[in-house]
Design a protein around this motif. Structure first.
Motif, PDB file in Angstrom:
ATOM      1  N   ALA A 243       0.756  -1.335  -0.066  1.00 21.97           N
ATOM      2  CA  ALA A 243      -0.080  -0.027   0.000  1.00 21.97           C
ATOM      3  C   ALA A 243       0.902   1.533   0.009  1.00 21.97           C
ATOM      4  N   ALA A 244       0.300   2.016  -0.641  1.00 19.26           N
ATOM      5  CA  ALA A 244       1.302   3.729  -0.914  1.00 19.26           C
ATOM      6  C   ALA A 244       1.524   4.117   0.759  1.00 19.26           C
TER       7      ALA A 244
ATOM      8  N   ASP B 156      -5.483   4.232   1.758  1.00 20.48           N
ATOM      9  CA  ASP B 156      -4.379   3.421   1.107  1.00 20.48           C
ATOM     10  C   ASP B 156      -4.327   1.816   1.367  1.00 20.48           C
ATOM     11  N   ILE B 157      -4.748   1.758   2.401  1.00 18.51           N
ATOM     12  CA  ILE B 157      -5.018   0.111   3.049  1.00 18.51           C
ATOM     13  C   ILE B 157      -6.037  -0.566   2.502  1.00 18.51           C
ATOM     14  N   GLY B 158      -7.119   0.260   2.580  1.00 18.09           N
ATOM     15  CA  GLY B 158      -8.521  -0.478   1.805  1.00 18.09           C
ATOM     16  C   GLY B 158      -8.280  -0.996   0.702  1.00 18.09           C
ATOM     17  N   PRO B 159      -8.026  -0.259  -0.333  1.00 17.93           N
ATOM     18  CA  PRO B 159      -7.923  -0.899  -1.723  1.00 17.93           C
ATOM     19  C   PRO B 159      -7.064  -2.022  -1.842  1.00 17.93           C
ATOM     20  N   VAL B 160      -6.047  -2.142  -0.988  1.00 17.11           N
ATOM     21  CA  VAL B 160      -5.337  -3.211  -1.093  1.00 17.11           C
ATOM     22  C   VAL B 160      -5.545  -4.611  -0.558  1.00 17.11           C
ATOM     23  N   ILE B 161      -5.705  -4.492   0.824  1.00 15.77           N
ATOM     24  CA  ILE B 161      -6.418  -5.372   1.460  1.00 15.77           C
ATOM     25  C   ILE B 161      -7.841  -6.143   1.008  1.00 15.77           C
ATOM     26  N   THR B 162      -8.676  -5.424   0.597  1.00 14.70           N
ATOM     27  CA  THR B 162     -10.157  -5.704   0.377  1.00 14.70           C
ATOM     28  C   THR B 162      -9.849  -6.832  -0.644  1.00 14.70           C
ATOM     29  N   PRO B 163      -9.375  -6.570  -1.855  1.00 17.61           N
ATOM     30  CA  PRO B 163      -9.097  -7.844  -2.746  1.00 17.61           C
ATOM     31  C   PRO B 163      -8.097  -8.949  -2.386  1.00 17.61           C
ATOM     32  N   LEU B 164      -7.214  -8.569  -1.520  1.00 10.67           N
ATOM     33  CA  LEU B 164      -6.229  -9.585  -1.056  1.00 10.67           C
ATOM     34  C   LEU B 164      -7.188 -10.716  -0.250  1.00 10.67           C
TER      35      LEU B 164
END
Length: 314
Positions: free
Chosen positions: A138-139, A145-153
């Motif tokens: 995450a940036a 910035d965390i949300g858009p990375v961790i949700t699809p993970l």
């Protein structure tokens, strides 16, 4: 033929707008009475009006609309332009919604300053857990910035676990670490940008060795590369061949914990109140907080998450 008033009604536009289109040569009436000056339109002209309004809604100026129509844009081309604009507008709405959520979180933080009771925080030791996980970058450590990375993970991890027949044995647990500097010998997780504020996001689910063995995989090394999993900075997990990694995550010797209720996009008030508590009670942070997702129903407002901040005495 239709009068300008009737044509405007069918086209869902104003008569004033039609007069303007006539004045600039964008949509001339089919006939203008030479005596009264009344404008009359044909039903076939609705097709051109529809294109004018659609292109205008795409963000083109009326001058640009005239130039595009002069080139006789086809229906498939116009449909493609409309779909592209639709995607842009949806992305803008999503971005504005996220910005509104961040503003709301800041306001909640301001409103709740100093309200956290000592009873809200529990300092405790956490246990070692075996995690199936996926990682990304995450940036920054900010929720936006965390949300858009961790949700699809997590979505992909759940899919992989189901495909492998590995049932989670406990809640999800996310942990974070700084992006390794070049030359440290650690391979960087894929995805995301790698600015100076970037963090590695580990999205994990608690599992058992028995479930792994049944799926034909083995538990890997500990998160810090040791064999006993008692301490240390999380490192490279072991691959399973099932599409996800496995890591034995060491417990925290001392963690200041607090329960957050609601979506993680509103974590800011909880985390900052926890920071005030840590400072006021003679502790200091010893690393990124972990997130233990105790309850994750479809309704985000009903989420229950335990924040686990590693601390030491100041």
């Amino acid at each position: 033929m239709f009068s300008i008033g009737d044509f405007a009604q069918y086209g869902r536009v104003s008569a004033r707008m039609l007069r303007h289109y006539d004045a600039i040569g964008l949509l001339r009436p089919a006939r203008t009475d030479p005596v009264s000056g009344y404008r009359f339109y044909e039903a076939a002209q609705l097709a051109r009006l529809n294109r004018i309004i659609a292109l205008k809604d795409l963000g083109f100026s009326l001058q640009q609309v005239g130039a595009i129509l002069a080139e006789e844009v086809s229906v498939p081309e116009l449909r493609g332009m409309l779909r592209l604009r639709q995607a842009e507008l949806e992305a803008a709405l999503t971005a504005e919604g996220a910005r509104l959520a961040r503003v709301e979180a800041r306001l909640r933080t301001i409103e709740s300053e100093g309200r956290m009771s000592a009873d809200d925080v529990v300092v405790k030791r956490t246990g070692t857990v075996l995690l199936a996980e996926l990682s990304g970058i995450a940036a920054s450590y900010g929720p936006e910035d965390i949300g858009p990375v961790i949700t699809p993970l997590y979505a992909e991890l759940c899919r992989l676990l189901e495909a492998a027949g590995v049932a989670p044995a406990g809640p999800g647990l996310a942990y974070y670490e700084d992006v390794p500097e070049p030359g440290e010998g650690s391979e960087r997780p894929a995805g995301g940008s790698e600015g100076k504020d970037a963090v590695v996001v580990h999205a994990g689910m608690v599992i058992t060795e028995e479930a792994l063995t049944k799926a034909g995989a083995k538990a890997g090394a500990t998160a810090d590369g040791t064999s006993d999993g008692t301490s240390g900075r999380p490192g490279a997990p072991a691959a399973t061949g099932l599409g996800f990694d496995v890591v034995t995550l060491p417990g925290l010797d001392s963690a200041a914990t607090v329960v957050h209720r609601g979506p993680m996009s509103r974590i800011l008030p909880t985390s900052q109140n926890l920071a005030h508590w840590i400072d006021a009670n003679g502790y200091r942070s010893a690393g990124y907080a972990r997130e233990l997702y105790l309850e994750c129903p479809p309704d985000l407002e009903k989420w229950v998450t335990e924040i686990q901040e590693p601390v030491v005495r100041a």
